[in-house]
Enzyme design. Sequence first.
Site, short mmCIF file in Angstrom:
data_model
loop_
_atom_site.label_atom_id
_atom_site.label_comp_id
_atom_site.label_asym_id
_atom_site.label_seq_id
_atom_site.Cartn_x
_atom_site.Cartn_y
_atom_site.Cartn_z
CB CYS A 84 41.46 38.01 40.61
SG CYS A 84 40.28 37.98 41.97
CG HIS A 335 36.92 41.10 38.64
ND1 HIS A 335 37.71 40.32 37.81
CD2 HIS A 335 37.50 41.03 39.87
CE1 HIS A 335 38.72 39.83 38.51
NE2 HIS A 335 38.61 40.23 39.76
#
Length: 388
Positions: A84, A335
């Site tokens: 991430c 995201h």
Amino acid sequence: MTAAIVGWAHLPFGKHAEETVESMIVKAATDAIIDAGIEPQDVGEIYLGHFNAGFSRQDFTASLVLQADPALRFTPATRVENACATGSAAVHQGVRAIATGSARFVLVVGVEQMTTTPGPEIGQNLLKASYLKEEGDIPAGFAGVFGKIADAYFQRHGDQSDALAKIAAKNHRNGVNNPYAQMRKDFGFEFCRQESDKNPFVAGPLKRTDCSLVSDGAAALVLTDPATALGMKKAVAFRAMAHVQDFLPMSKRDILKFEGCQTAWGKALANARLTLDDLSFVETHDCFTIAELIEYEAMGLVKEGEGARAILEGWTEMDGKLPVNPSGGLKAKGHPIGATGVSMHVLTAMQLTGEAGGIQVKDASIGGIFNMGGAAVANYVSILQAMK
């Protein structure tokens, strides 16, 4: 100051079934080059942040950036991945390319398309950012990983449901005024606090409003050296940056301390010769609200176990002592894995040049960024400051 951001682009995050990884890369790259006021042939190196992990059938995507313009042909292009934190990993590689003099202008693009993947596969893809040998059977995928962290935090420091709901409400409220955010709706504290049909528990004490959004999107920026940047229309310098990698298995560390985050912040602030009090705002990695809560402690805003104080006393609100996630964060903005870190740098640069519109922090002069991969495994901090 080793490098500066001199141009950027940001596509709206959300569900974009009409787009592809390629089309989003091309749009973001083209717009960033135009915004910087350079020609495509001026770009000396390209870095693409793209996590993928099964989201896109097309892998080996670095050369897709060249589709933005024929003049980019033969430009070195490298795909960067670190879960991430993939976007920030690409940005940091770009900064290093500038610092070593291997390129005068570097183009960094971050991208991900997640929403065209079936729900169960999304969870399986994201879980690949954990230590599958020990954590692969945790129910609810990566939400289950952070649900386990939240459970452990509650056991050690008491029930923090009010604080988590406050964080969720803050970030959704901030996101209302961010034109790039996927969810621009102010849910309010009560909705975020209470379990309901529209806000069910997902994992442990985490409800739907505690979890970041599955998203499609892209962002891009252009880097150059500080001397060149001074002659351009806008310039935001890297005052400092740090990358700290921790053990992948949660069993090898105290997962409630986010020690990699703490170490990265300590290194970056020391290198910048600053303290947290010198920052005007922070964009931090709120993949889940419990992550933002622990990050308050890891960055040094409060003592260990006192993260709730920062949100309950309003410190991290837009008008607080240190606004956190004025963009709405991952919680409201979305995201798209590979794009997230690049987005954080773009939105921070916008803040520091007074171009942030409805999410503008008053008199912003220095901004901090924390982007992490996995459960505080890959930890990246950048400290940015406008040069002009």
